[in-house]
Motif scaffolding. Structure first.
Motif, PDB file in Angstrom:
ATOM      1  N   LYS A  41      13.067 -11.351   1.175  1.00 48.03           N
ATOM      2  CA  LYS A  41      12.046 -12.144   1.861  1.00 48.03           C
ATOM      3  C   LYS A  41      11.061 -11.238   2.588  1.00 48.03           C
ATOM      4  O   LYS A  41      11.445 -10.338   3.334  1.00 48.03           O
ATOM      5  CB  LYS A  41      12.703 -13.090   2.863  1.00 48.03           C
ATOM      6  N   THR A  42       9.762 -11.472   2.373  1.00 49.96           N
ATOM      7  CA  THR A  42       8.704 -10.694   3.026  1.00 49.96           C
ATOM      8  C   THR A  42       7.653 -11.627   3.611  1.00 49.96           C
ATOM      9  O   THR A  42       7.573 -12.804   3.269  1.00 49.96           O
ATOM     10  CB  THR A  42       8.010  -9.737   2.035  1.00 49.96           C
ATOM     11  N   LYS A  43       6.813 -11.049   4.491  1.00 51.03           N
ATOM     12  CA  LYS A  43       5.672 -11.770   5.062  1.00 51.03           C
ATOM     13  C   LYS A  43       4.409 -11.343   4.322  1.00 51.03           C
ATOM     14  O   LYS A  43       4.291 -10.211   3.881  1.00 51.03           O
ATOM     15  CB  LYS A  43       5.526 -11.450   6.549  1.00 51.03           C
ATOM     16  N   GLN A  44       3.455 -12.272   4.229  1.00 51.17           N
ATOM     17  CA  GLN A  44       2.159 -11.976   3.631  1.00 51.17           C
ATOM     18  C   GLN A  44       1.077 -12.639   4.469  1.00 51.17           C
ATOM     19  O   GLN A  44       1.055 -13.872   4.575  1.00 51.17           O
ATOM     20  CB  GLN A  44       2.074 -12.484   2.188  1.00 51.17           C
ATOM     21  N   ASN A  98       8.929   4.755   4.937  1.00 50.03           N
ATOM     22  CA  ASN A  98       9.424   3.471   4.447  1.00 50.03           C
ATOM     23  C   ASN A  98       8.293   2.557   3.967  1.00 50.03           C
ATOM     24  O   ASN A  98       8.437   1.338   3.942  1.00 50.03           O
ATOM     25  CB  ASN A  98      10.233   2.764   5.543  1.00 50.03           C
ATOM     26  N   LYS A  99       7.163   3.169   3.602  1.00 54.32           N
ATOM     27  CA  LYS A  99       6.045   2.399   3.052  1.00 54.32           C
ATOM     28  C   LYS A  99       5.824   2.780   1.596  1.00 54.32           C
ATOM     29  O   LYS A  99       5.948   3.949   1.223  1.00 54.32           O
ATOM     30  CB  LYS A  99       4.775   2.647   3.859  1.00 54.32           C
ATOM     31  N   THR A 100       5.520   1.775   0.781  1.00 55.19           N
ATOM     32  CA  THR A 100       5.275   1.979  -0.646  1.00 55.19           C
ATOM     33  C   THR A 100       3.961   1.299  -1.006  1.00 55.19           C
ATOM     34  O   THR A 100       3.715   0.156  -0.604  1.00 55.19           O
ATOM     35  CB  THR A 100       6.408   1.370  -1.496  1.00 55.19           C
ATOM     36  N   ILE A 101       3.111   1.995  -1.756  1.00 56.54           N
ATOM     37  CA  ILE A 101       1.824   1.432  -2.182  1.00 56.54           C
ATOM     38  C   ILE A 101       1.804   1.322  -3.707  1.00 56.54           C
ATOM     39  O   ILE A 101       2.097   2.278  -4.414  1.00 56.54           O
ATOM     40  CB  ILE A 101       0.639   2.279  -1.689  1.00 56.54           C
ATOM     41  N   GLN A 145      -6.117  -4.992  -6.958  1.00 55.12           N
ATOM     42  CA  GLN A 145      -5.621  -4.981  -5.586  1.00 55.12           C
ATOM     43  C   GLN A 145      -4.718  -3.771  -5.337  1.00 55.12           C
ATOM     44  O   GLN A 145      -3.931  -3.387  -6.196  1.00 55.12           O
ATOM     45  CB  GLN A 145      -4.847  -6.262  -5.275  1.00 55.12           C
ATOM     46  N   ILE A 146      -4.865  -3.191  -4.152  1.00 56.57           N
ATOM     47  CA  ILE A 146      -3.965  -2.140  -3.677  1.00 56.57           C
ATOM     48  C   ILE A 146      -3.001  -2.800  -2.702  1.00 56.57           C
ATOM     49  O   ILE A 146      -3.407  -3.310  -1.665  1.00 56.57           O
ATOM     50  CB  ILE A 146      -4.738  -1.008  -2.968  1.00 56.57           C
ATOM     51  N   ILE A 147      -1.710  -2.818  -3.051  1.00 54.61           N
ATOM     52  CA  ILE A 147      -0.705  -3.541  -2.271  1.00 54.61           C
ATOM     53  C   ILE A 147       0.227  -2.549  -1.578  1.00 54.61           C
ATOM     54  O   ILE A 147       0.737  -1.629  -2.209  1.00 54.61           O
ATOM     55  CB  ILE A 147       0.124  -4.497  -3.162  1.00 54.61           C
ATOM     56  N   GLU A 148       0.452  -2.768  -0.294  1.00 59.78           N
ATOM     57  CA  GLU A 148       1.393  -1.926   0.457  1.00 59.78           C
ATOM     58  C   GLU A 148       2.605  -2.751   0.875  1.00 59.78           C
ATOM     59  O   GLU A 148       2.465  -3.857   1.392  1.00 59.78           O
ATOM     60  CB  GLU A 148       0.725  -1.339   1.699  1.00 59.78           C
ATOM     61  N   PHE A 149       3.798  -2.203   0.639  1.00 64.51           N
ATOM     62  CA  PHE A 149       5.046  -2.809   1.088  1.00 64.51           C
ATOM     63  C   PHE A 149       5.547  -2.023   2.301  1.00 64.51           C
ATOM     64  O   PHE A 149       5.837  -0.834   2.203  1.00 64.51           O
ATOM     65  CB  PHE A 149       6.087  -2.784  -0.027  1.00 64.51           C
ATOM     66  N   ASP A 150       5.614  -2.711   3.439  1.00 62.05           N
ATOM     67  CA  ASP A 150       6.109  -2.101   4.675  1.00 62.05           C
ATOM     68  C   ASP A 150       7.554  -2.571   4.871  1.00 62.05           C
ATOM     69  O   ASP A 150       7.801  -3.705   5.273  1.00 62.05           O
ATOM     70  CB  ASP A 150       5.230  -2.526   5.861  1.00 62.05           C
ATOM     71  N   TYR A 151       8.481  -1.695   4.545  1.00 56.66           N
ATOM     72  CA  TYR A 151       9.905  -2.056   4.594  1.00 56.66           C
ATOM     73  C   TYR A 151      10.353  -2.399   6.017  1.00 56.66           C
ATOM     74  O   TYR A 151      11.090  -3.366   6.225  1.00 56.66           O
ATOM     75  CB  TYR A 151      10.744  -0.903   4.046  1.00 56.66           C
ATOM     76  N   ASP A 152       9.904  -1.634   7.003  1.00 52.01           N
ATOM     77  CA  ASP A 152      10.347  -1.850   8.389  1.00 52.01           C
ATOM     78  C   ASP A 152       9.934  -3.218   8.913  1.00 52.01           C
ATOM     79  O   ASP A 152      10.657  -3.837   9.692  1.00 52.01           O
ATOM     80  CB  ASP A 152       9.799  -0.753   9.303  1.00 52.01           C
TER      81      ASP A 152
END
Length: 392
Positions: free
Chosen positions: A104-107, A124-127, A147-154
């Protein structure tokens, strides 16, 4: 009918034996164990040098060519294609249940799903960038995802960083690094760092072509290139020192960021308000008391007659010159002499005030009266009046 039966069998029975294409597998080391991940849901481990499938998830075929990556000791996958659409969320592989679970993530804004792209990691960031997505106007077509998408795990968040501004799909992959990825074409090499939003450009040394594989020797700090010689078909190895990437010939941006107007407007408004408050405070620090002017903590002493002239001018911004003569007059001097003295003292006072307040023009002027042209009026300039100097 037979093909339909075979496909349904694959969906319902993930353990049905199939040939394993090891060239498509991606390996990760987790807690000292090696795991091998396929382009669908397949996860393998070695048992006596034989790959054994360990995942128990249904082979749903909805996350084909997703972005597979690891954070800490957990393997995730973002995106992926299946059934004429792309995923825009994240799964993780649970080593206890041996199943892919929804993460589950926030957007803040809905992100665009994609597949078959590239990614880099920092902390802990992935682009994710440069993938493909389904054309919403024709779902049988695949088009570039910009789109350039970043996943912020923290923070468990998916963010849109910007819009791709570099033709990455027209380049060939040279080497997938951790924080950066290197691409090439016939003319140049390109080191992409999405965290710096840079693409550094280098001249292609020409022997970088017909590449079969590239590995990086971190101990000796060079790349080992396995390539084919076109004329003979012979396989050869070439080394390129990592120092080659120290001197780019150009640097461009990878993506465009959206300029947020509202925050800038608010910031500008705050700066204006702060400036007005600062000026008002500065004005309140300028005042006369007794025979002295106090300005920003400094004290300037004046003659008593000068103080009387300044006080009367500040009350109404103008006084008759005869009144100035009365203040500066000496009974022992003639009228003409007193006139010259008054003019001289008034001019000297004006020049001193101009110097203290660093004004563009002298603050005291003499003009002719509109009622009686024979009379002179002494006035303060608007520049000096705007200082709002007071007597205490």
């Amino acid at each position: 009918m037979l093909q339909l039966y075979f496909y349904i069998s694959l969906l319902l029975n993930p353990f049905l034996q199939r040939d394993i294409d090891t060239t498509t597998l991606k390996s990760f080391s987790i807690k000292g164990e090696s795991y091998y991940f396929g382009s669908f849901n397949e996860v393998y481990q070695k048992d006596n040098d034989v790959l054994v499938q360990i995942d128990k998830s249904l082979d749903s075929r909805v996350s084909i060519n997703s972005y597979l990556f690891k954070v800490n000791d957990t393997v995730f996958k973002y995106g992926g294609y299946g059934f004429w659409s792309d995923r825009n969320f994240i799964y993780y592989f649970d080593l206890e249940t041996k199943e892919w679970e929804y993460f589950k993530t926030k957007q803040k804004r809905p992100v665009e799903g994609s597949s078959k792209g590239y990614f880099n990691q920092k902390g802990n960031k992935t682009i994710f960038y440069g993938g493909m997505r389904v054309d919403n106007d024709n779902r049988l077509n695949k088009i570039s995802s910009n789109q350039i998408i970043e996943f912020d795990y923290d923070h468990r968040e998916l963010l849109i960083k910007g819009t791709l501004d570099f033709p990455i799909r027209s380049k060939n992959l040279f080497y997938q690094g951790f924080e950066s990825t290197i691409f090439y074409d016939t003319e140049h090499l390109y080191r992409v760092n999405p965290f710096d939003n840079t693409v550094k450009v280098y001249k292609n040394p020409k022997f970088i072509s017909f590449i079969k594989n590239v590995e990086f020797d971190s101990e000796n700090d060079y790349y080992i290139i396995t390539k084919t010689i076109p004329k003979t078909g012979e396989i050869t190895e070439i080394q390129i020192d990592n120092n080659f990437f120290d001197n780019p010939i150009q640097s461009v941006r990878l993506y465009k960021t959206k300029i947020k107007i509202l925050p800038w407007l608010l910031l500008s408004l705050l700066i204006i308000i702060f400036y007005i408050i600062k000026k008002e405070r500065e004005k309140s620090k300028s005042y006369f008391k007794g025979l002295s002017l106090f300005l920003y903590g400094e004290q300037y002493k004046f003659e008593p007659n000068d103080i009387l002239v300044i006080r009367d001018l500040l009350k109404s911004n103008k006084i008759y010159f005869n009144h100035v003569m009365d203040i500066y007059s000496n009974p022992e001097l003639s009228y003409g002499h007193n006139t010259r003295v008054a003019n001289k003292r008034l001019d000297r006072l004006s020049i001193r005030l101009q110097s203290i307040f660093k004004l563009e023009h002298p603050p005291i002027e003499k003009i002719k009266s509109l009622r009686d042209r024979r009379q002179k009026i002494v006035v303060l300039t608007k520049e000096f009046i705007s200082l709002n100097i007071i007597f205490k």
